[in-house]
Design a protein around this motif. Structure first.
Motif, PDB file in Angstrom:
ATOM      1  N   ASN A  66      35.276  43.644  56.788  1.00 56.51           N
ATOM      2  CA  ASN A  66      35.321  43.462  55.337  1.00 56.51           C
ATOM      3  C   ASN A  66      36.470  42.497  55.028  1.00 56.51           C
ATOM      4  O   ASN A  66      37.604  42.911  54.804  1.00 56.51           O
ATOM      5  CB  ASN A  66      35.550  44.815  54.649  1.00 56.51           C
ATOM      6  CG  ASN A  66      35.393  44.726  53.140  1.00 56.51           C
ATOM      7  OD1 ASN A  66      35.591  43.665  52.554  1.00 56.51           O
ATOM      8  ND2 ASN A  66      35.036  45.836  52.519  1.00 56.51           N
ATOM      9  N   LEU A  67      36.144  41.201  55.038  1.00 55.54           N
ATOM     10  CA  LEU A  67      37.177  40.172  54.854  1.00 55.54           C
ATOM     11  C   LEU A  67      37.839  40.266  53.480  1.00 55.54           C
ATOM     12  O   LEU A  67      39.043  40.052  53.349  1.00 55.54           O
ATOM     13  CB  LEU A  67      36.576  38.784  55.057  1.00 55.54           C
ATOM     14  CG  LEU A  67      36.378  38.338  56.507  1.00 55.54           C
ATOM     15  CD1 LEU A  67      35.683  36.984  56.559  1.00 55.54           C
ATOM     16  CD2 LEU A  67      37.718  38.277  57.235  1.00 55.54           C
ATOM     17  N   HIS A  68      37.034  40.562  52.470  1.00 52.81           N
ATOM     18  CA  HIS A  68      37.613  40.673  51.126  1.00 52.81           C
ATOM     19  C   HIS A  68      38.677  41.770  51.096  1.00 52.81           C
ATOM     20  O   HIS A  68      39.763  41.575  50.550  1.00 52.81           O
ATOM     21  CB  HIS A  68      36.529  40.973  50.095  1.00 52.81           C
ATOM     22  CG  HIS A  68      37.075  41.170  48.710  1.00 52.81           C
ATOM     23  ND1 HIS A  68      37.257  40.117  47.826  1.00 52.81           N
ATOM     24  CD2 HIS A  68      37.513  42.295  48.052  1.00 52.81           C
ATOM     25  CE1 HIS A  68      37.773  40.578  46.701  1.00 52.81           C
ATOM     26  NE2 HIS A  68      37.935  41.892  46.814  1.00 52.81           N
ATOM     27  N   LYS A  69      38.376  42.905  51.694  1.00 48.93           N
ATOM     28  CA  LYS A  69      39.300  44.040  51.681  1.00 48.93           C
ATOM     29  C   LYS A  69      40.583  43.724  52.432  1.00 48.93           C
ATOM     30  O   LYS A  69      41.684  43.992  51.930  1.00 48.93           O
ATOM     31  CB  LYS A  69      38.621  45.263  52.291  1.00 48.93           C
ATOM     32  CG  LYS A  69      39.489  46.521  52.295  1.00 48.93           C
ATOM     33  CD  LYS A  69      39.829  46.968  50.892  1.00 48.93           C
ATOM     34  CE  LYS A  69      40.648  48.243  50.898  1.00 48.93           C
ATOM     35  NZ  LYS A  69      41.024  48.660  49.526  1.00 48.93           N
ATOM     36  N   ILE A  70      40.482  43.152  53.620  1.00 47.86           N
ATOM     37  CA  ILE A  70      41.692  42.891  54.398  1.00 47.86           C
ATOM     38  C   ILE A  70      42.520  41.775  53.767  1.00 47.86           C
ATOM     39  O   ILE A  70      43.751  41.807  53.824  1.00 47.86           O
ATOM     40  CB  ILE A  70      41.359  42.570  55.881  1.00 47.86           C
ATOM     41  CG1 ILE A  70      42.648  42.598  56.724  1.00 47.86           C
ATOM     42  CG2 ILE A  70      40.650  41.239  56.007  1.00 47.86           C
ATOM     43  CD1 ILE A  70      43.388  43.914  56.708  1.00 47.86           C
ATOM     44  N   CYS A  71      41.863  40.813  53.129  1.00 43.08           N
ATOM     45  CA  CYS A  71      42.608  39.759  52.418  1.00 43.08           C
ATOM     46  C   CYS A  71      43.349  40.352  51.219  1.00 43.08           C
ATOM     47  O   CYS A  71      44.489  39.980  50.930  1.00 43.08           O
ATOM     48  CB  CYS A  71      41.659  38.653  51.961  1.00 43.08           C
ATOM     49  SG  CYS A  71      41.095  37.570  53.289  1.00 43.08           S
ATOM     50  N   GLU A  72      42.708  41.277  50.542  1.00 42.05           N
ATOM     51  CA  GLU A  72      43.338  41.956  49.409  1.00 42.05           C
ATOM     52  C   GLU A  72      44.550  42.760  49.876  1.00 42.05           C
ATOM     53  O   GLU A  72      45.606  42.736  49.235  1.00 42.05           O
ATOM     54  CB  GLU A  72      42.325  42.873  48.730  1.00 42.05           C
ATOM     55  CG  GLU A  72      42.839  43.523  47.455  1.00 42.05           C
ATOM     56  CD  GLU A  72      41.779  44.355  46.764  1.00 42.05           C
ATOM     57  OE1 GLU A  72      42.082  44.915  45.700  1.00 42.05           O
ATOM     58  OE2 GLU A  72      40.650  44.457  47.279  1.00 42.05           O
ATOM     59  N   VAL A  73      44.413  43.444  51.009  1.00 49.03           N
ATOM     60  CA  VAL A  73      45.525  44.208  51.578  1.00 49.03           C
ATOM     61  C   VAL A  73      46.680  43.278  51.927  1.00 49.03           C
ATOM     62  O   VAL A  73      47.844  43.561  51.605  1.00 49.03           O
ATOM     63  CB  VAL A  73      45.066  44.972  52.839  1.00 49.03           C
ATOM     64  CG1 VAL A  73      46.270  45.521  53.597  1.00 49.03           C
ATOM     65  CG2 VAL A  73      44.124  46.105  52.454  1.00 49.03           C
ATOM     66  N   LEU A  74      46.367  42.169  52.591  1.00 49.38           N
ATOM     67  CA  LEU A  74      47.405  41.225  53.011  1.00 49.38           C
ATOM     68  C   LEU A  74      48.173  40.672  51.814  1.00 49.38           C
ATOM     69  O   LEU A  74      49.411  40.645  51.811  1.00 49.38           O
ATOM     70  CB  LEU A  74      46.768  40.078  53.794  1.00 49.38           C
ATOM     71  CG  LEU A  74      47.733  39.002  54.321  1.00 49.38           C
ATOM     72  CD1 LEU A  74      48.664  39.584  55.378  1.00 49.38           C
ATOM     73  CD2 LEU A  74      46.961  37.810  54.886  1.00 49.38           C
ATOM     74  N   ILE A  75      47.466  40.261  50.784  1.00 51.34           N
ATOM     75  CA  ILE A  75      48.107  39.670  49.608  1.00 51.34           C
ATOM     76  C   ILE A  75      48.944  40.711  48.866  1.00 51.34           C
ATOM     77  O   ILE A  75      50.077  40.440  48.453  1.00 51.34           O
ATOM     78  CB  ILE A  75      47.046  39.054  48.672  1.00 51.34           C
ATOM     79  CG1 ILE A  75      46.369  37.876  49.363  1.00 51.34           C
ATOM     80  CG2 ILE A  75      47.685  38.593  47.360  1.00 51.34           C
ATOM     81  CD1 ILE A  75      45.120  37.400  48.667  1.00 51.34           C
TER      82      ILE A  75
END
Length: 334
Positions: free
Chosen positions: A249-258
């Motif tokens: 889930n790229l959207h989720k992990i990008c959201e976590v990172l940001i």
């Protein structure tokens, strides 16, 4: 990433800043210590002129201290500019602002008793929190969201210092594509105007190169992958950002990172250095030059006309025919 966010109240605020700047003795510009260049409003620099400017690198507790020192030296190379680092978790550091203002003007003229200062800063840079600390009371509304302050206000800080507060303003056009991503990564713009995956890939690419050890520790990785995609996939597996079928889930992990970057959970990180920005300015200048040259060529082609030899001959004959006709008409009048 295309990012255009310049609400009407920001246009009005910038106009008011221009008008009020003549009445103040010094400008205080609050910057994000993680992105001093990208959070510095070029519109303010244009209208400031030679007026003294105190640049406050706020959120110092989130930034890389070594890089922040580089930025202070770089910024202070400009005439009439001096700097100070602050963070919201250490109010005593913020209090130094008042002393610095008095000290600056005392060196120039000991007879100066009152100081009018204007404070500016992009949205969500911590300007309102700083004002409340200086005033020792709640004056400015604060919030972990851009564009909280909507109008200009005048605040008496006591001891002869009056502060003109201004809304956080961005500028009509963000020229540097890297700055657009850094502003989004730091939380200077609303999440609704950015794409998490787009910003996440940018942040991941930078972080695995600039702070590999911090990324390894935070996401419990044995090694840092070579690409941002591989890093996000590895981080997603560690955080459980997995969809049905085992897909990442790229959207989720990008959201976590940001979100963790903005909260300082990744460690003390700066998203740009003076050296990086110097290279980017050279690239931008070259791109602007090429754009101007291409525009000039297009203009010349439009002027000449995109005609084939056959069409050009017919056009020349039409011109000759009109000139001959005009000549006969003039002779007929005689």
């Amino acid at each position: 990433m295309a990012l255009q966010w310049f609400p009407g109240h920001m246009h009005k605020a910038l106009k008011e800043i221009k008008e009020s700047l003549r009445q103040v003795d010094i400008l205080i510009e609050v910057l994000d210590a993680r992105i001093p260049y990208s959070s510095e409003n070029p519109e303010i620099a244009k209208i400031r002129g030679d007026k003294p400017c105190l640049k406050i690198l706020n959120k110092f507790d989130l930034a890389d201290p070594a890089v922040t020192l580089q930025w202070q030296k770089s910024l202070e190379n400009d005439r009439n500019v001096f700097t100070l680092t602050t963070s919201s978790d250490k109010p005593a550091e913020s209090k130094q602002v008042l002393g610095l203002l008095r000290e600056h003007f005392a060196k120039k003229d000991a007879s100066i008793k009152s100081i009018n200062a204007m404070i500016t800063g992009i949205p969500n840079v911590g300007k309102s929190t700083l004002i409340n600390i200086l005033a020792e009371r709640t004056i400015a509304k604060t919030g972990n969201e851009p564009a909280v302050t909507k109008s200009q206000q005048r605040i008496n800080l006591g001891s002869g210092i009056v502060l003109y507060d201004t809304p956080g303003v961005l500028w009509p056009k963000l020229e540097n594509p890297h700055s657009i991503y850094r502003l989004a990564s730091s939380g200077a713009v609303k999440n609704t105007v950015m794409e998490y995956e787009d910003v996440g890939f940018f942040a991941a690419d930078y972080l695995i190169k600039a702070y590999p050890e911090l990324m390894k520790a935070r996401f419990k990785l044995d090694e840092i992958p070579d690409t941002e995609l591989a890093f996000l996939e590895a981080a997603a597996k560690q955080r459980g950002a997995i969809m049905r079928g085992g897909r990442i889930n790229l959207h989720k992990i990008c959201e976590v990172l940001i979100n963790e970057l903005q909260a300082g959970k990744l460690g003390r990180i700066s998203l740009e250095t003076p050296e990086m920005v110097a290279h980017e300015k050279i690239e931008m200048a070259a791109a602007a030059k090429k754009k101007a040259e291409d525009k000039a060529k297009r203009k010349q082609r439009f002027k000449d006309g995109s005609l084939t030899p056959d069409k050009r001959d017919r056009k020349e004959k039409r011109v000759e025919k009109r000139e001959a006709q005009s000549k006969r008409m003039k002779q007929g009048r005689k």
